[in-house]
Write an enzyme that holds these catalytic residues in place. Structure first.
Site, PDB file in Angstrom:
ATOM      1  N   LYS A 195       0.841  -1.194   0.000  1.00 15.68           N
ATOM      2  CA  LYS A 195       0.000   0.000   0.000  1.00 15.68           C
ATOM      3  C   LYS A 195       0.876   1.244   0.000  1.00 15.68           C
ATOM      4  O   LYS A 195       1.500   1.583   0.991  1.00 15.68           O
ATOM      5  CB  LYS A 195      -0.938   0.060   1.206  1.00 15.68           C
ATOM      6  CG  LYS A 195      -2.025   1.117   0.963  1.00 15.68           C
ATOM      7  CD  LYS A 195      -2.623   1.716   2.207  1.00 15.68           C
ATOM      8  CE  LYS A 195      -1.801   2.783   2.836  1.00 15.68           C
ATOM      9  NZ  LYS A 195      -1.675   4.030   2.057  1.00 15.68           N
ATOM     10  N   SER A 249       5.282   7.300  10.251  1.00 15.97           N
ATOM     11  CA  SER A 249       5.388   8.023  11.512  1.00 15.97           C
ATOM     12  C   SER A 249       5.400   7.054  12.698  1.00 15.97           C
ATOM     13  O   SER A 249       4.843   5.955  12.630  1.00 15.97           O
ATOM     14  CB  SER A 249       4.209   8.985  11.649  1.00 15.97           C
ATOM     15  OG  SER A 249       2.992   8.263  11.644  1.00 15.97           O
ATOM     16  N   THR A 250       6.021   7.470  13.782  1.00 17.74           N
ATOM     17  CA  THR A 250       6.065   6.668  14.999  1.00 17.74           C
ATOM     18  C   THR A 250       4.645   6.454  15.533  1.00 17.74           C
ATOM     19  O   THR A 250       4.302   5.354  16.004  1.00 17.74           O
ATOM     20  CB  THR A 250       6.973   7.347  16.041  1.00 17.74           C
ATOM     21  OG1 THR A 250       8.323   7.254  15.551  1.00 17.74           O
ATOM     22  CG2 THR A 250       6.908   6.680  17.397  1.00 17.74           C
ATOM     23  N   GLY A 253       3.150   3.802  13.473  1.00 19.52           N
ATOM     24  CA  GLY A 253       3.901   2.574  13.740  1.00 19.52           C
ATOM     25  C   GLY A 253       3.392   1.869  14.992  1.00 19.52           C
ATOM     26  O   GLY A 253       3.271   0.641  15.037  1.00 19.52           O
ATOM     27  N   GLU A 270       9.989   1.082  10.468  1.00 22.69           N
ATOM     28  CA  GLU A 270      11.045   2.096  10.276  1.00 22.69           C
ATOM     29  C   GLU A 270      10.359   3.439  10.451  1.00 22.69           C
ATOM     30  O   GLU A 270       9.552   3.839   9.618  1.00 22.69           O
ATOM     31  CB  GLU A 270      11.664   1.905   8.879  1.00 22.69           C
ATOM     32  CG  GLU A 270      13.045   2.484   8.765  1.00 22.69           C
ATOM     33  CD  GLU A 270      13.013   3.861   8.198  1.00 22.69           C
ATOM     34  OE1 GLU A 270      12.987   4.827   9.007  1.00 22.69           O
ATOM     35  OE2 GLU A 270      12.996   4.006   6.974  1.00 22.69           O
ATOM     36  N   CYS A 304      13.442  10.728   7.307  1.00 21.83           N
ATOM     37  CA  CYS A 304      13.335  10.302   8.706  1.00 21.83           C
ATOM     38  C   CYS A 304      14.668  10.445   9.430  1.00 21.83           C
ATOM     39  O   CYS A 304      14.706  10.705  10.622  1.00 21.83           O
ATOM     40  CB  CYS A 304      12.803   8.881   8.791  1.00 21.83           C
ATOM     41  SG  CYS A 304      13.681   7.755   7.697  1.00 21.83           S
ATOM     42  N   GLU A 401       9.798  15.620  15.849  1.00 24.58           N
ATOM     43  CA  GLU A 401      10.201  15.515  14.452  1.00 24.58           C
ATOM     44  C   GLU A 401       9.356  16.484  13.608  1.00 24.58           C
ATOM     45  O   GLU A 401       8.137  16.376  13.574  1.00 24.58           O
ATOM     46  CB  GLU A 401       9.998  14.080  13.958  1.00 24.58           C
ATOM     47  CG  GLU A 401      10.443  13.900  12.519  1.00 24.58           C
ATOM     48  CD  GLU A 401      10.323  12.450  12.051  1.00 24.58           C
ATOM     49  OE1 GLU A 401       9.281  11.826  12.312  1.00 24.58           O
ATOM     50  OE2 GLU A 401      11.279  11.962  11.418  1.00 24.58           O
TER      51      GLU A 401
HETATM   52  P1  ADP Z   1       2.359  11.013   7.528  1.00 23.22           P
HETATM   53  O1  ADP Z   1       1.438  11.395   8.655  1.00 23.22           O
HETATM   54  O2  ADP Z   1       3.629  11.760   7.470  1.00 23.22           O
HETATM   55  O3  ADP Z   1       1.672  10.945   6.204  1.00 23.22           O
HETATM   56  P2  ADP Z   1       1.936   8.255   8.173  1.00 23.22           P
HETATM   57  O4  ADP Z   1       2.682   7.422   9.146  1.00 23.22           O
HETATM   58  O5  ADP Z   1       0.556   8.699   8.542  1.00 23.22           O
HETATM   59  O6  ADP Z   1       2.839   9.502   7.850  1.00 23.22           O
HETATM   60  O7  ADP Z   1       1.840   7.511   6.764  1.00 23.22           O
HETATM   61  C1  ADP Z   1       2.712   6.518   6.302  1.00 23.22           C
HETATM   62  C2  ADP Z   1       1.912   5.413   5.654  1.00 23.22           C
HETATM   63  O8  ADP Z   1       1.066   4.827   6.635  1.00 23.22           O
HETATM   64  C3  ADP Z   1       0.987   5.858   4.525  1.00 23.22           C
HETATM   65  O9  ADP Z   1       0.950   4.849   3.534  1.00 23.22           O
HETATM   66  C4  ADP Z   1      -0.357   5.956   5.221  1.00 23.22           C
HETATM   67  O10 ADP Z   1      -1.458   5.797   4.354  1.00 23.22           O
HETATM   68  C5  ADP Z   1      -0.267   4.795   6.186  1.00 23.22           C
HETATM   69  N1  ADP Z   1      -1.160   4.890   7.349  1.00 23.22           N
HETATM   70  C6  ADP Z   1      -1.606   5.994   7.978  1.00 23.22           C
HETATM   71  N2  ADP Z   1      -2.415   5.675   9.001  1.00 23.22           N
HETATM   72  C7  ADP Z   1      -2.489   4.321   9.029  1.00 23.22           C
HETATM   73  C8  ADP Z   1      -3.163   3.359   9.858  1.00 23.22           C
HETATM   74  N3  ADP Z   1      -3.929   3.747  10.868  1.00 23.22           N
HETATM   75  N4  ADP Z   1      -2.980   2.045   9.592  1.00 23.22           N
HETATM   76  C9  ADP Z   1      -2.189   1.632   8.586  1.00 23.22           C
HETATM   77  N5  ADP Z   1      -1.545   2.491   7.759  1.00 23.22           N
HETATM   78  C10 ADP Z   1      -1.672   3.810   7.977  1.00 23.22           C
HETATM   79 MG    MG Z   2      -0.458  10.417   9.248  1.00 28.56          MG
END
Ligand code: ADP
Ligand code: MG
Length: 497
Positions: A195, A249-250, A253, A270, A304, A401
């Site tokens: 994804k 993002s953490t 994660g 990561e 990152c 961050e």
């Molecule tokens: P940012 O907030 O900088 O966009 P994210 O950690 O939200 O960073 O996004 C990184 C990836 O994680 C993207 O592919 C996003 O669609 C996905 N993502 C965001 N929220 C979720 C979630 N709750 N579960 C699984 N994947 C997610």
């Molecule tokens: Mg996000």
């Protein structure tokens, strides 16, 4: 910030038709029929329309990946698999210009940067991983079993693919993050549902076309663009997914780790960073200035492992701040397709809001900008490369961050306390040390809690080098031999003789 160079024909063709999901080797619309749009961050204009996958499409994709794992992919021998992975790298380089342009338009980064870094790094990752396909050996083991005196055994280990893997990637290096994830998964014989980030799905979709061309069998790689809370969450929760690999993002994660407990799928993460870059007085100070500038401003600071906390030994502080501020002010910010552009816009309105919010928090907390400090007026999500001083360890700008072109510079005097300061963070992704004193550099490298420590260098990425985080920067490592462990199970087989 108008587009200085028109897009090439290949890019026009790719962006003018609605892009679909790749499931089981077929390009299909989302079951819901929904689509979403991606934008050129330099103008805010719509770039392309993309099928919006959600939980139902993830179900189909996971089923396709499961069938492919049990089917022809699992039966290929390692050499055949390695050659396919190698060919993906070749095809990336054959289409390097087109991919660099697509990446620039979707993400905002300068095309020249994508062409010099993202694209060849992605190709090289596949080339490097391809070589491992034929070298994933177990071992022969001679067991000592205390309660079976005199018994003899022949025992060995097998290394098997973990199975169906869900991979969720971010928007800052869209193609490269896809490569970091797909390369080791394919090499070890796993099948994948990928994804991409909703902000930047295009290069992963183009890569998927190239993978089919390279001979990746149907269903081995499925690509389902969509939102994190829907498609991403469904993939992380899916009971028939054996492993989830996430970069982002953490905050997300942690959600992924929680979600994955449903079927105790394997998890690698990561995540974020707040990496210290440390300049000693005995360094080649000009090189340190250039390295610190590149460490924060490369890729709009959307990295990152960006060196976002700059610690400079007192007597060189003014010189280094002046140097990096001059470098920041001289950066040519503009549209990614303009060949003279050195820094593009941030990826999205959301990211622009996030970075500008941090700039105002910094101002409220008393941080002073010696370069930049604000957004750039006009179309697109541009902010100025920014250097902040008058920052202390408790300031938001030093703790959180930003994920943008913003560095906090602080002087230090107590060398003995430096490792503590460098480690005073929830994160532990990377660090930089600039000095001519080799034993000081190596001693500090030992003390710093980070997955990567650069000495007299910064942002050195290569397929051979493991990359990942201590503490809240993540679980596991990407790249190098290490990443292969994320994608394999070890089985002990014991034969009583
Ligand atoms: P940012 O907030 O900088 O966009 P994210 O950690 O939200 O960073 O996004 C990184 C990836 O994680 C993207 O592919 C996003 O669609 C996905 N993502 C965001 N929220 C979720 C979630 N709750 N579960 C699984 N994947 C997610
Ligand atoms: Mg996000």
């Amino acid at each position: 910030m108008a587009v200085a160079v028109p897009m090439a024909e290949a890019t026009r063709r790719f962006t003018s038709e609605p892009r679909k999901l790749l499931i089981g080797g077929e390009w299909r619309a989302a079951l819901s029929g929904k689509t979403f749009e991606t934008y050129d961050p330099a103008t805010g204009a719509v770039l392309a329309t993309v099928a919006e996958g959600d939980a139902q499409d993830i179900d189909l994709a996971v089923a396709a990946a499961r069938r492919a794992l049990d089917g022809p992919w699992g039966r290929l021998n390692p050499s055949e698999r390695g050659r396919i992975v190698h060919r993906i790298g070749d095809l990336i380089m054959e289409h390097a210009d087109e991919l660099a342009e697509l990446e620039s338009l979707d993400n905002g980064k300068p095309k020249a940067v994508a062409a010099a870094a993202d694209i060849p790094l992605a190709a090289d990752l596949f080339w490097y991983m391809a070589g491992w396909a034929t070298k994933l050996n177990g071992g022969t083991i001679n067991p000592s079993v205390p309660y079976m005196p005199g018994a003899e055994f022949h025992a060995y280990t097998l290394r098997e693919p973990v199975g169906v893997v869900g991979q969720i990637i971010p928007w800052n290096f869209p193609l490269l993050m896809a490569a970091w994830k797909l390369g080791p998964a394919l090499t070890t014989g796993c099948t994948v549902v990928l994804k991409p980030a909703e902000q930047t799905p295009l290069s992963a979709l183009r890569l998927a076309e190239l993978m089919l061309e390279a001979g990746v069998p149907d269903g081995v790689v499925n690509v389902v663009p969509g939102y994190g809370e829907t498609a991403g969450a469904a993939l992380a929760a899916h009971p028939d997914v054996d492993k989830v690999a996430f970069t982002g993002s953490t905050e997300v994660g942690k959600l992924i780790a929680q979600t994955a407990t449903g079927n105790l799928k394997r998890v690698s993460l990561e995540l974020g960073g707040k990496s210290p870059n440390i300049v000693f007085s005995d360094a080649d100070v000009d090189a340190a200035i250039a390295g610190a500038a590149q460490g924060i401003f490369f890729n709009q600071g959307e990295v990152c492992s960006a060196g976002s906390r700059l610690y400079v030994q007192e007597d060189q502080f003014d010189r280094v701040v002046e140097g990096i501020s001059t470098a920041a002010s001289n950066i040519k910010v503009g549209h990614g397709l303009d060949p003279s552009t050195e820094m593009g816009p941030l990826v999205s309105q959301e990211q622009f809001d996030r970075v500008t919010r941090y700039l105002s928090i910094g101002e409220q907390e008393g941080n002073r900008a010696t370069a930049g400090g604000s957004a750039i007026e006009g179309d697109g999500w541009f902010v100025q490369p920014t250097v902040l001083v008058d920052a202390t360890a408790d300031h938001t700008i030093v703790r959180e961050e930003v994920f943008g072109p913003v560095i906090a510079a602080m002087p230090f005097s107590d060398v003995d306390d430096l490792a503590r300061q460098a480690n005073d963070s929830a994160y532990g992704l990377a660090a930089g040390v600039w000095t001519r004193d080799i034993s000081k550099a190596h001693l500090l490298a030992k003390k710093i809690k980070a997955g990567t420590v650069h000495i007299n260098s910064y942002h050195v990425f290569s397929a051979e080098l493991p990359f990942g985080g201590y503490k809240q920067s993540g679980w596991g490592r990407e790249m190098g031999e290490e990443v292969l462990n994320n994608y394999m199970e070890t089985k002990s087989v014991i034969v009583g003789l």
